[in-house]
Design a protein around this motif. Structure first.
Motif, mmCIF file in Angstrom:
data_model
loop_
_atom_site.group_PDB
_atom_site.id
_atom_site.type_symbol
_atom_site.label_atom_id
_atom_site.label_comp_id
_atom_site.label_asym_id
_atom_site.label_seq_id
_atom_site.Cartn_x
_atom_site.Cartn_y
_atom_site.Cartn_z
ATOM 1 N N VAL A 5 -15.973 0.381 -1.793
ATOM 2 C CA VAL A 5 -15.765 -1.064 -1.851
ATOM 3 C C VAL A 5 -14.363 -1.449 -1.397
ATOM 4 C CG1 VAL A 5 -17.500 -1.480 -3.628
ATOM 5 C CG2 VAL A 5 -15.155 -0.987 -4.302
ATOM 6 N N LEU A 6 -13.445 -0.491 -1.389
ATOM 7 C CA LEU A 6 -12.080 -0.711 -0.912
ATOM 8 C C LEU A 6 -11.652 0.498 -0.106
ATOM 9 C CD1 LEU A 6 -10.384 -1.980 -4.199
ATOM 10 C CD2 LEU A 6 -10.935 -3.355 -2.197
ATOM 11 N N ASP A 7 -10.862 0.264 0.939
ATOM 12 C CA ASP A 7 -10.379 1.368 1.748
ATOM 13 C C ASP A 7 -9.046 0.982 2.362
ATOM 14 O OD1 ASP A 7 -10.457 3.868 2.997
ATOM 15 O OD2 ASP A 7 -11.448 3.063 4.783
ATOM 16 N N GLY A 8 -8.144 1.944 2.459
ATOM 17 C CA GLY A 8 -6.850 1.716 3.082
ATOM 18 C C GLY A 8 -5.718 2.125 2.163
ATOM 19 N N THR A 9 -4.500 1.951 2.664
ATOM 20 C CA THR A 9 -3.329 2.230 1.842
ATOM 21 C C THR A 9 -3.192 1.146 0.788
ATOM 22 O OG1 THR A 9 -1.791 0.934 3.191
ATOM 23 C CG2 THR A 9 -2.147 3.247 3.845
ATOM 24 N N LEU A 10 -2.356 1.384 -0.199
ATOM 25 C CA LEU A 10 -2.139 0.398 -1.256
ATOM 26 C C LEU A 10 -1.691 -0.934 -0.678
ATOM 27 C CD1 LEU A 10 -2.069 -0.289 -4.242
ATOM 28 C CD2 LEU A 10 0.219 0.689 -4.357
ATOM 29 N N GLU A 12 -2.220 -2.080 2.357
ATOM 30 C CA GLU A 12 -3.328 -2.678 3.106
ATOM 31 C C GLU A 12 -4.349 -3.318 2.176
ATOM 32 O OE1 GLU A 12 -3.344 0.364 6.950
ATOM 33 O OE2 GLU A 12 -4.636 0.787 5.234
ATOM 34 N N VAL A 13 -4.667 -2.631 1.096
ATOM 35 C CA VAL A 13 -5.638 -3.162 0.131
ATOM 36 C C VAL A 13 -5.098 -4.440 -0.501
ATOM 37 C CG1 VAL A 13 -6.746 -2.713 -2.095
ATOM 38 C CG2 VAL A 13 -6.772 -0.965 -0.322
ATOM 39 N N LYS A 14 -3.833 -4.424 -0.915
ATOM 40 C CA LYS A 14 -3.249 -5.618 -1.533
ATOM 41 C C LYS A 14 -3.162 -6.780 -0.544
ATOM 42 C CE LYS A 14 -0.782 -3.888 -5.503
ATOM 43 N NZ LYS A 14 0.438 -4.002 -6.286
ATOM 44 N N LEU A 82 -3.647 -3.812 -8.578
ATOM 45 C CA LEU A 82 -4.721 -3.011 -8.002
ATOM 46 C C LEU A 82 -5.964 -3.071 -8.890
ATOM 47 C CD1 LEU A 82 -5.554 -1.195 -5.698
ATOM 48 C CD2 LEU A 82 -4.630 0.749 -6.948
ATOM 49 N N HIS A 83 -5.761 -3.103 -10.194
ATOM 50 C CA HIS A 83 -6.875 -3.220 -11.141
ATOM 51 C C HIS A 83 -7.647 -4.520 -10.912
ATOM 52 C CE1 HIS A 83 -9.077 -2.669 -14.888
ATOM 53 N NE2 HIS A 83 -8.753 -3.909 -15.213
ATOM 54 N N GLU A 84 -6.931 -5.631 -10.768
ATOM 55 C CA GLU A 84 -7.584 -6.932 -10.532
ATOM 56 C C GLU A 84 -8.330 -6.928 -9.196
ATOM 57 O OE1 GLU A 84 -4.443 -9.785 -12.934
ATOM 58 O OE2 GLU A 84 -3.968 -9.136 -10.895
ATOM 59 N N ILE A 85 -7.721 -6.338 -8.177
ATOM 60 C CA ILE A 85 -8.364 -6.256 -6.866
ATOM 61 C C ILE A 85 -9.648 -5.439 -6.962
ATOM 62 C CG2 ILE A 85 -8.125 -5.330 -4.529
ATOM 63 C CD1 ILE A 85 -5.076 -5.959 -4.818
ATOM 64 N N PHE A 86 -9.573 -4.304 -7.649
ATOM 65 C CA PHE A 86 -10.746 -3.449 -7.807
ATOM 66 C C PHE A 86 -11.873 -4.183 -8.541
ATOM 67 C CE2 PHE A 86 -13.190 -0.428 -10.373
ATOM 68 C CZ PHE A 86 -13.744 0.340 -9.364
ATOM 69 N N LEU A 87 -11.538 -4.846 -9.646
ATOM 70 C CA LEU A 87 -12.568 -5.556 -10.408
ATOM 71 C C LEU A 87 -13.230 -6.640 -9.580
ATOM 72 C CD1 LEU A 87 -10.956 -5.848 -13.947
ATOM 73 C CD2 LEU A 87 -12.769 -4.300 -13.194
#
Length: 104
Positions: A5-10, A12-14, A82-87
């Protein structure tokens, strides 16, 4: 079965996660935050709120809208964790899966 569901460096994800988060404290009750077009989500904790901005929205836009509605006591801008992004990413995936199952 699991899926990515997410891919890339920290960074990039943020950067791809959408808007920033504003830690907000205003005088009085909720000044109608959920009705503002630049707001995608509000978490209300009584004295303060976390306001998630929509992708492309500026914290300045939110501050401008707020000052015409209420007195702002605290206004702090941060990037989502990162937790909020993941959720949020997992929530979107689960919603798509649930809709797909209903449509079958």
């Amino acid at each position: 079965r699991g899926q990515i569901v997410l891919d890339g460096t920290l960074d990039e994800v943020k950067a791809s996660s959408g808007g920033e988060v504003v830690m907000l404290e205003t005088q009085g009750s909720d000044p109608g935050l959920r009705s503002l077009p630049m707001v995608s989500e509000v978490r209300d904790f009584g004295r303060h709120r976390e306001v998630f901005l929509a992708p492309g929205a500026s914290p300045d836009d939110l501050l401008g809208a707020l000052t015409s509605r209420t007195s702002v006591r605290r206004f702090e801008v941060r990037r989502p964790s990162l937790h909020e992004i993941f959720l949020r990413a997992v929530g979107r995936t689960e919603m798509k899966s649930a809709v797909g199952e209903v449509g079958k």
